[in-house]
Scaffold this motif. Structure first.
Motif, PDB file in Angstrom:
ATOM      1  N   GLY A  17       0.818  -1.214   0.000  1.00  0.00           N
ATOM      2  CA  GLY A  17       0.000   0.000   0.000  1.00  0.00           C
ATOM      3  C   GLY A  17       0.846   1.256   0.000  1.00  0.00           C
ATOM      4  N   GLU A  18       2.133   1.106  -0.318  1.00  0.00           N
ATOM      5  CA  GLU A  18       3.064   2.235  -0.239  1.00  0.00           C
ATOM      6  C   GLU A  18       3.901   2.411  -1.496  1.00  0.00           C
ATOM      7  N   THR A  19       3.677   1.631  -2.529  1.00  0.00           N
ATOM      8  CA  THR A  19       4.494   1.749  -3.741  1.00  0.00           C
ATOM      9  C   THR A  19       4.283   3.134  -4.358  1.00  0.00           C
ATOM     10  N   THR A  20       5.381   3.812  -4.634  1.00  0.00           N
ATOM     11  CA  THR A  20       5.351   5.250  -4.921  1.00  0.00           C
ATOM     12  C   THR A  20       4.350   5.643  -6.008  1.00  0.00           C
ATOM     13  N   GLN A  21       4.432   4.975  -7.149  1.00  0.00           N
ATOM     14  CA  GLN A  21       3.556   5.415  -8.248  1.00  0.00           C
ATOM     15  C   GLN A  21       2.088   5.115  -7.933  1.00  0.00           C
ATOM     16  N   LEU A  22       1.838   4.070  -7.168  1.00  0.00           N
ATOM     17  CA  LEU A  22       0.452   3.727  -6.831  1.00  0.00           C
ATOM     18  C   LEU A  22      -0.126   4.716  -5.819  1.00  0.00           C
ATOM     19  N   VAL A  23       0.732   5.200  -4.911  1.00  0.00           N
ATOM     20  CA  VAL A  23       0.304   6.246  -3.975  1.00  0.00           C
ATOM     21  C   VAL A  23      -0.136   7.481  -4.765  1.00  0.00           C
ATOM     22  N   GLN A  24       0.631   7.799  -5.809  1.00  0.00           N
ATOM     23  CA  GLN A  24       0.301   8.954  -6.648  1.00  0.00           C
ATOM     24  C   GLN A  24      -1.008   8.720  -7.411  1.00  0.00           C
ATOM     25  N   PHE A  25      -1.178   7.497  -7.941  1.00  0.00           N
ATOM     26  CA  PHE A  25      -2.429   7.196  -8.663  1.00  0.00           C
ATOM     27  C   PHE A  25      -3.636   7.356  -7.726  1.00  0.00           C
ATOM     28  N   ALA A  26      -3.489   6.861  -6.506  1.00  0.00           N
ATOM     29  CA  ALA A  26      -4.587   6.950  -5.538  1.00  0.00           C
ATOM     30  C   ALA A  26      -4.901   8.415  -5.227  1.00  0.00           C
ATOM     31  N   ALA A  27      -3.846   9.226  -5.120  1.00  0.00           N
ATOM     32  CA  ALA A  27      -4.054  10.652  -4.826  1.00  0.00           C
ATOM     33  C   ALA A  27      -4.812  11.328  -5.968  1.00  0.00           C
ATOM     34  N   THR A  28      -4.411  11.017  -7.196  1.00  0.00           N
ATOM     35  CA  THR A  28      -5.082  11.619  -8.356  1.00  0.00           C
ATOM     36  C   THR A  28      -6.536  11.153  -8.434  1.00  0.00           C
ATOM     37  N   ALA A  29      -6.754   9.860  -8.219  1.00  0.00           N
ATOM     38  CA  ALA A  29      -8.125   9.328  -8.257  1.00  0.00           C
ATOM     39  C   ALA A  29      -8.983   9.993  -7.178  1.00  0.00           C
ATOM     40  N   SER A  30      -8.411  10.176  -5.996  1.00  0.00           N
ATOM     41  CA  SER A  30      -9.146  10.833  -4.906  1.00  0.00           C
ATOM     42  C   SER A  30      -9.509  12.257  -5.275  1.00  0.00           C
ATOM     43  N   GLU A  31      -8.549  12.938  -5.895  1.00  0.00           N
ATOM     44  CA  GLU A  31      -8.790  14.350  -6.277  1.00  0.00           C
ATOM     45  C   GLU A  31      -9.985  14.487  -7.208  1.00  0.00           C
ATOM     46  N   VAL A  32     -10.128  13.539  -8.137  1.00  0.00           N
ATOM     47  CA  VAL A  32     -11.245  13.651  -9.095  1.00  0.00           C
ATOM     48  C   VAL A  32     -12.522  13.019  -8.553  1.00  0.00           C
ATOM     49  N   GLY A  33     -12.416  12.356  -7.408  1.00  0.00           N
ATOM     50  CA  GLY A  33     -13.619  11.788  -6.793  1.00  0.00           C
ATOM     51  C   GLY A  33     -13.931  10.362  -7.213  1.00  0.00           C
ATOM     52  N   ALA A  34     -12.964   9.675  -7.833  1.00  0.00           N
ATOM     53  CA  ALA A  34     -13.174   8.270  -8.194  1.00  0.00           C
ATOM     54  C   ALA A  34     -13.190   7.404  -6.933  1.00  0.00           C
ATOM     55  N   THR A  35     -13.825   6.258  -7.024  1.00  0.00           N
ATOM     56  CA  THR A  35     -13.855   5.301  -5.914  1.00  0.00           C
ATOM     57  C   THR A  35     -12.620   4.404  -6.005  1.00  0.00           C
ATOM     58  N   ILE A  36     -12.000   4.143  -4.855  1.00  0.00           N
ATOM     59  CA  ILE A  36     -10.798   3.296  -4.835  1.00  0.00           C
ATOM     60  C   ILE A  36     -11.082   2.021  -4.047  1.00  0.00           C
ATOM     61  N   TRP A  37     -10.754   0.899  -4.667  1.00  0.00           N
ATOM     62  CA  TRP A  37     -10.857  -0.426  -4.025  1.00  0.00           C
ATOM     63  C   TRP A  37      -9.453  -1.018  -3.993  1.00  0.00           C
ATOM     64  N   LEU A  38      -8.886  -1.094  -2.786  1.00  0.00           N
ATOM     65  CA  LEU A  38      -7.513  -1.596  -2.612  1.00  0.00           C
ATOM     66  C   LEU A  38      -7.518  -3.067  -2.219  1.00  0.00           C
ATOM     67  N   TRP A  39      -6.651  -3.836  -2.869  1.00  0.00           N
ATOM     68  CA  TRP A  39      -6.373  -5.215  -2.450  1.00  0.00           C
ATOM     69  C   TRP A  39      -4.990  -5.169  -1.811  1.00  0.00           C
ATOM     70  N   SER A  40      -4.888  -5.571  -0.548  1.00  0.00           N
ATOM     71  CA  SER A  40      -3.610  -5.391   0.142  1.00  0.00           C
ATOM     72  C   SER A  40      -3.469  -6.406   1.274  1.00  0.00           C
ATOM     73  N   THR A  41      -2.412  -6.226   2.077  1.00  0.00           N
ATOM     74  CA  THR A  41      -2.194  -7.144   3.204  1.00  0.00           C
ATOM     75  C   THR A  41      -2.516  -6.482   4.545  1.00  0.00           C
TER      76      THR A  41
END
Ligand SMILES: O=C([C@H](O)CO)[C@H](O)[C@H](O)COP(=O)(O)O
Length: 177
Positions: free
Chosen positions: A82-106
Motif C-alpha cells: 500500500g506504499e508503492t510510490t507510483q500507486l500512492v500517486q495514482f490513488a491521490a489523483t483518483a481521490s482528487e477527481v472523486g473516483a472510488t478506490i478499491w484496494l487489495w492489500s495485506t
C-alpha cells in the motif's frame, strides 16, 4: 514439498470475502481502472481481462490508450504494501477527481488504504516486511498469488450473482491472439 507449503499458505485466504457490496460495486461501475506494480500488477492484469469478458470497460493503468479517470469510475489497486510510490500517486489523483478506490492489500495501515473506500485483505505480507511467520515465500509472493486467485474467485462469484454464462464471456474474449 514447496508445492504443499504454498498451497497451505494460500488457504490463509478466507473464502467468504466476496460480499454483496463488492459485487454491487463492480456491477455499478461502468469503467474500471486497474493499477499494480511489478508482480502485483501482472496478477491484477489477469483480473482486468476477466472484467472485460464480464462485459465491463476495464483499463490497465500504464497502457497508452487509457482515458482520464473521472468521479464515476472505479480504481482497483493491488499492492501488498500500500506504499508503492507510483500507486500512492495514482490513488491521490483518483481521490482528487472523486473516483472510488478499491484496494487489495495485506493490511489497512498504509497510505493507499487510508484513501480507499473499499479494502480487501489478502494473504501474504508486505514486500517491505521482514521474514516472519506469515509466509515462507520471499517478499510479496504469497500476496501476488492471492491477487490472481482472488480475481478468479471474484469472477466466479460475479458470474453466479449476475447469471453471466461462460459463452457470454467467450464471445468477449480477444480474437487477436
Ligand atoms: O514485484 C514485486 C516484488 O517482486 C515483490 O514481490 C511487487 O509486486 C511490486 O514491487 C509492487 O509491490 P506492492 O505494491 O507492495 O505489491
Amino acid at each position: 514439498m514447496n508445492w504443499q507449503t504454498v498451497l497451505t499458505e494460500l488457504a490463509q485466504n478466507v473464502d467468504d470475502m466476496n460480499d454483496e457490496a463488492l459485487l454491487g460495486l463492480v456491477n455499478q461501475s461502468e469503467r474500471i481502472f486497474l493499477a499494480g506494480a511489478g508482480r502485483s500488477g501482472l496478477a491484477l492484469k489477469s483480473f482486468a481481462m476477466r472484467l472485460t469478458q464480464l462485459g465491463k470497460q476495464a483499463f490497465v493503468v500504464g497502457e497508452t490508450t487509457i482515458p482520464a479517470i473521472t468521479a464515476s469510475d472505479l480504481l482497483v489497486i493491488a499492492s501488498s504494501s500500500g506504499e508503492t510510490t507510483q500507486l500512492v500517486q495514482f490513488a491521490a489523483t483518483a481521490s482528487e477527481v472523486g473516483a472510488t478506490i478499491w484496494l487489495w492489500s495485506t493490511g489497512t495501515d498504509s497510505t493507499i488504504a487510508r484513501q480507499s473506500q473499499f479494502v480487501t485483505l489478502l494473504a501474504g505480507k508486505s514486500k517491505f516486511a521482514d521474514a516472519d511467520t506469515t509466509t515462507k515465500q520471499p517478499m510479496g509472493s504469497l500476496f501476488e498469488q492471492s491477487v490472481w486467485l482472488f480475481g478468479d474467485i471474484f469472477t466466479m462469484d460475479y458470474m453466479q450473482r449476475y447469471q453471466i454464462t461462460e459463452s457470454f464471456m467467450k464471445a468477449r474474449h480477444s480474437n487477436l491472439e
